[in-house]
Write an enzyme that holds these catalytic residues in place. Sequence first.
Site, PDB file in Angstrom:
ATOM      1  CB  CYS A  66      20.089  51.574  20.051  1.00 37.46           C
ATOM      2  SG  CYS A  66      21.039  53.026  19.587  1.00 37.46           S
ATOM      3  CG  HIS A  99      15.835  76.456  16.946  1.00 36.16           C
ATOM      4  ND1 HIS A  99      17.037  77.043  17.230  1.00 36.16           N
ATOM      5  CD2 HIS A  99      14.895  77.173  17.607  1.00 36.16           C
ATOM      6  CE1 HIS A  99      16.843  78.091  18.036  1.00 36.16           C
ATOM      7  NE2 HIS A  99      15.539  78.183  18.289  1.00 36.16           N
TER       8      HIS A  99
HETATM    9  C1  RB5 Z   1      24.091  47.161  20.097  1.00 35.77           C
HETATM   10  O1  RB5 Z   1      24.678  46.385  21.033  1.00 35.77           O
HETATM   11  C2  RB5 Z   1      24.499  48.606  20.173  1.00 35.77           C
HETATM   12  O2  RB5 Z   1      25.576  48.792  19.330  1.00 35.77           O
HETATM   13  C3  RB5 Z   1      23.332  49.468  19.802  1.00 35.77           C
HETATM   14  O3  RB5 Z   1      22.325  49.312  20.743  1.00 35.77           O
HETATM   15  C4  RB5 Z   1      23.601  50.958  19.711  1.00 35.77           C
HETATM   16  O4  RB5 Z   1      24.250  51.446  20.831  1.00 35.77           O
HETATM   17  C5  RB5 Z   1      24.223  51.424  18.471  1.00 35.77           C
HETATM   18  O5  RB5 Z   1      24.452  52.613  18.249  1.00 35.77           O
END
Ligand code: RB5
Length: 145
Positions: A66, A99
Site C-alpha cells: 500500500c 526470529h
Molecule cells: C491509501 O491512499 C493509503 O492510505 C494506503 O495505501 C496506505 O498507505 C495505508 O496505510
Amino acid sequence: MIIAFACDHGWFPVREKILEHLKNMWHEVIDVWPQNEEPLDDFPDYAKLVCEEILNWKSERGVLVCGTGVGMSIAANKYTWIRAVLAYNPEIAKISRSHNDANVICFGARTMSIDDVLSSLDAFLETEFLWGKYERRNEKIDCLC
Ligand code: RB5
C-alpha cells in the site's frame, strides 16, 4: 514457493516490478487484485484476501503493498497465525524470518525505493526460521488477545 500478492490503488509500477521479479525467480504468484483500477478501494479488503490464501493453505507466503505498508501490516496482523512485517530494508526482512517466522511482508510503495522493495523481498523469501526459543516466543504471541 506459492505467494499470494495484493496492492491497493495507485501502485502499478511497483506492482508490476514485484510480480515480474517473483516470476523470474520461478515463484508461483496468486494475484488476488481484481484487475480493475478502483481509486476508492480499501487496503483491508486486499489484506483479507491474501491472509485467507495463507490460512486456507493455498499460499505459503503473502506480499502486500500500500502507500506506506502500515495499513496492510495492521490489517494482516489481526489474524492469528499471520505474522506480517513492514520491512523497509533487507535486514528487517531477514530477521523477521529468522526470529519471527513472518509469513507476510508489507511494503510502502510511496516510502520505499524499488531496490529496497526487491532486496527485502529476496531476503524474506530466502531466510529460514531458526525455531528453538523463537518458536516459544511465537507461541506466546498466539496466546495474546
Ligand atoms: C491509501 O491512499 C493509503 O492510505 C494506503 O495505501 C496506505 O498507505 C495505508 O496505510
